[in-house]
Design an enzyme around this catalytic site. Structure first.
Site, mmCIF file in Angstrom:
data_model
loop_
_atom_site.group_PDB
_atom_site.id
_atom_site.type_symbol
_atom_site.label_atom_id
_atom_site.label_comp_id
_atom_site.label_asym_id
_atom_site.label_seq_id
_atom_site.Cartn_x
_atom_site.Cartn_y
_atom_site.Cartn_z
ATOM 1 N N HIS A 71 25.859 61.157 12.161
ATOM 2 C CA HIS A 71 25.459 60.136 11.190
ATOM 3 C C HIS A 71 26.578 59.091 11.110
ATOM 4 C CE1 HIS A 71 23.859 58.389 7.544
ATOM 5 N NE2 HIS A 71 22.961 59.334 7.391
ATOM 6 N N GLY A 115 25.167 65.291 12.191
ATOM 7 C CA GLY A 115 23.721 65.069 12.131
ATOM 8 C C GLY A 115 23.107 64.936 13.506
ATOM 9 N N TYR A 145 24.496 69.487 3.053
ATOM 10 C CA TYR A 145 23.352 69.353 3.957
ATOM 11 C C TYR A 145 22.068 69.720 3.208
ATOM 12 C CZ TYR A 145 22.257 67.964 8.659
ATOM 13 O OH TYR A 145 21.847 67.226 9.731
HETATM 14 O O1 YXS Z 1 38.169 52.626 14.582
HETATM 15 P P1 YXS Z 1 36.963 51.992 15.250
HETATM 16 O O2 YXS Z 1 36.358 50.855 14.510
HETATM 17 O O3 YXS Z 1 37.171 51.734 16.733
HETATM 18 O O4 YXS Z 1 35.793 53.126 15.200
HETATM 19 C C1 YXS Z 1 36.056 54.408 15.722
HETATM 20 C C2 YXS Z 1 35.398 55.413 14.798
HETATM 21 O O5 YXS Z 1 35.546 55.089 13.428
HETATM 22 C C3 YXS Z 1 33.946 55.294 15.201
HETATM 23 N N1 YXS Z 1 33.202 56.494 14.849
HETATM 24 C C4 YXS Z 1 32.280 56.544 13.872
HETATM 25 N N2 YXS Z 1 31.862 55.589 13.012
HETATM 26 C C5 YXS Z 1 30.921 55.977 12.106
HETATM 27 N N3 YXS Z 1 30.409 57.236 12.029
HETATM 28 C C6 YXS Z 1 30.818 58.199 12.888
HETATM 29 N N4 YXS Z 1 30.275 59.416 12.803
HETATM 30 C C7 YXS Z 1 31.806 57.876 13.858
HETATM 31 N N5 YXS Z 1 32.476 58.564 14.822
HETATM 32 C C8 YXS Z 1 33.304 57.700 15.421
HETATM 33 O O6 YXS Z 1 33.964 55.113 16.599
HETATM 34 C C9 YXS Z 1 35.222 54.526 16.997
HETATM 35 C C10 YXS Z 1 35.881 55.434 18.019
HETATM 36 O O7 YXS Z 1 36.156 56.640 17.343
HETATM 37 P P2 YXS Z 1 37.417 57.530 17.746
HETATM 38 O O8 YXS Z 1 38.588 56.641 17.975
HETATM 39 O O9 YXS Z 1 37.535 58.615 16.762
HETATM 40 O O10 YXS Z 1 36.916 58.105 19.161
HETATM 41 P P3 YXS Z 1 37.489 59.401 19.926
HETATM 42 O O11 YXS Z 1 36.889 59.329 21.272
HETATM 43 O O12 YXS Z 1 38.962 59.493 19.762
HETATM 44 O O13 YXS Z 1 36.872 60.649 19.127
HETATM 45 C C11 YXS Z 1 35.468 60.874 19.211
HETATM 46 C C12 YXS Z 1 35.071 61.837 18.058
HETATM 47 C C13 YXS Z 1 33.537 61.983 18.049
HETATM 48 C C14 YXS Z 1 35.744 63.214 18.282
HETATM 49 C C15 YXS Z 1 35.570 61.218 16.737
HETATM 50 O O14 YXS Z 1 35.110 59.869 16.673
HETATM 51 C C16 YXS Z 1 35.030 61.965 15.546
HETATM 52 O O15 YXS Z 1 35.489 63.069 15.216
HETATM 53 N N6 YXS Z 1 33.985 61.356 14.909
HETATM 54 C C17 YXS Z 1 33.377 61.947 13.706
HETATM 55 C C18 YXS Z 1 32.523 63.178 14.085
HETATM 56 C C19 YXS Z 1 31.880 63.694 12.809
HETATM 57 O O16 YXS Z 1 32.531 64.331 11.988
HETATM 58 N N7 YXS Z 1 30.588 63.360 12.628
HETATM 59 C C20 YXS Z 1 29.858 63.714 11.395
HETATM 60 C C21 YXS Z 1 29.392 62.439 10.726
HETATM 61 S S1 YXS Z 1 28.589 62.797 9.202
HETATM 62 C C22 YXS Z 1 27.148 63.537 9.672
HETATM 63 O O17 YXS Z 1 26.762 63.511 10.829
HETATM 64 C C23 YXS Z 1 26.336 64.257 8.663
HETATM 65 C C24 YXS Z 1 26.157 63.492 7.392
HETATM 66 S S2 YXS Z 1 27.071 65.803 8.309
HETATM 67 O O18 YXS Z 1 28.450 65.500 7.985
HETATM 68 O O19 YXS Z 1 26.388 66.394 7.253
HETATM 69 O O20 YXS Z 1 26.973 66.550 9.540
#
Ligand code: YXS
Length: 266
Positions: A71, A115, A145
């Protein structure tokens, strides 16, 4: 953005014969499921259904490290509103996949987060490269969730694995997921596209009406969990405590400030 700049499409759809393929294409944001991206995915699924597509492949670009980061955190509401209510775009996308008459095959390389894990688990088949990982992350952000989402996970994984994934928020590997029957096939990256195409073609050769009705039966049976109004209201009350908590606000803040959250339990 001035009017000369055209927004890059967030998805790349194409139909080859009776098979529709959707490539999720926003690598800058690690294919985060923003409202815009979700709207494009739903519109494409609806267009494919209107065209009588008999199998759908949902994928990212070849070789991605992150299939989808889940998400879009910047679209998550704060200030005391349910982040995963009926009308939340993520819920609408899961329903669109489940209600698509054609089987939807998730073709996975790289990490699937939050998500996006539910979106993938809502697909009918999952075919993954060894690079694929799956992480269910509400606990990492302090998100409560929702009930149908938890049922998606329960229908996809054994209960102890659901608990390990939701409590630790740690990724599990494609190899472990295959061993647990969470994914249909783990295939070497070099063979992934051709293998997935072959599976889609084998589905497209069969009777689409029979398949769409069996898919709908399985959806209805998998969702046939009696929950009394009293129990549902209790769950919603518990979820409200979470989305109104300081921890939920801290989870969102920490993500945006690119730091580890400090949860107080309040
Ligand atoms: O800093 P900039 O502007 O370049 O943006 C960064 C991140 O902020 C962005 N980004 C996201 N933006 C919004 N929502 C996200 N979920 C998201 N994930 C990433 O993308 C740009 C590059 O991210 P960066 O530098 O972290 O990339 P990386 O290659 O070093 O690492 C990739 C990940 C996926 C390991 C890392 O981005 C990460 O851990 N992302 C969050 C994963 C996560 O926790 N997703 C859950 C989101 S909440 C959701 O899905 C549900 C509501 S729930 O929580 O209930 O499951």
């Amino acid at each position: 953005m001035d009017d000369l700049q055209v927004e890059k499409p967030l998805v790349s759809p194409r139909i080859d014969g009776q098979i529709g393929t959707i490539v999720i294409d926003n690598p800058e944001k690690r294919n985060a499921l923003s409202h815009g991206l979700i709207e494009a995915l739903i519109a494409t699924l609806e267009a494919f259904a209107a065209e009588g597509v008999r199998a759908v492949i949902l994928r990212a670009r070849p070789g991605v490290k992150v299939w989808s980061s889940g998400h879009d955190v910047y679209d998550l509401p704060s200030g005391g509103r349910d982040p995963l209510g009926w009308d939340d775009p993520l819920r609408e996308l899961v329903r669109a996949i489940e209600e698509c008459p054609a089987p939807v095959i998730a073709m996975i390389e790289g990490g699937v987060w939050g998500g996006a894990c539910e979106v993938v688990f809502a697909c009918d088949l999952i075919i993954a490269a060894p690079s694929a990982t799956f992480a269910v992350t509400p606990a990492k952000l302090g998100v409560p969730y929702n009930v149908s989402g938890m049922l998606t996970f329960m229908n996809a994984c054994p209960m102890r694995i659901v608990k390990e994934m939701v409590f630790t928020a740690k990724p599990i590997s494609a190899q472990r997921a295959e061993g647990l029957g969470i994914i249909n096939h783990m295939v070497p990256s070099r063979d992934l596209e051709a293998f997935t195409q072959t599976v889609a073609e084998s589905i497209a050769l069969n009777a689409p009406l029979s398949i769409s009705v069996m898919k709908e039966q399985l959806r209805m049976l998998a969702g046939a969990h009696p929950m009394s109004p009293r129990r549902f209201e209790r769950v919603q009350g518990l979820r409200r405590i979470v989305w109104e908590s300081e921890d939920y606000e801290e989870g969102l803040r920490a993500f945006k400030q690119k730091r580890k959250p400090r949860f107080s339990g309040r």
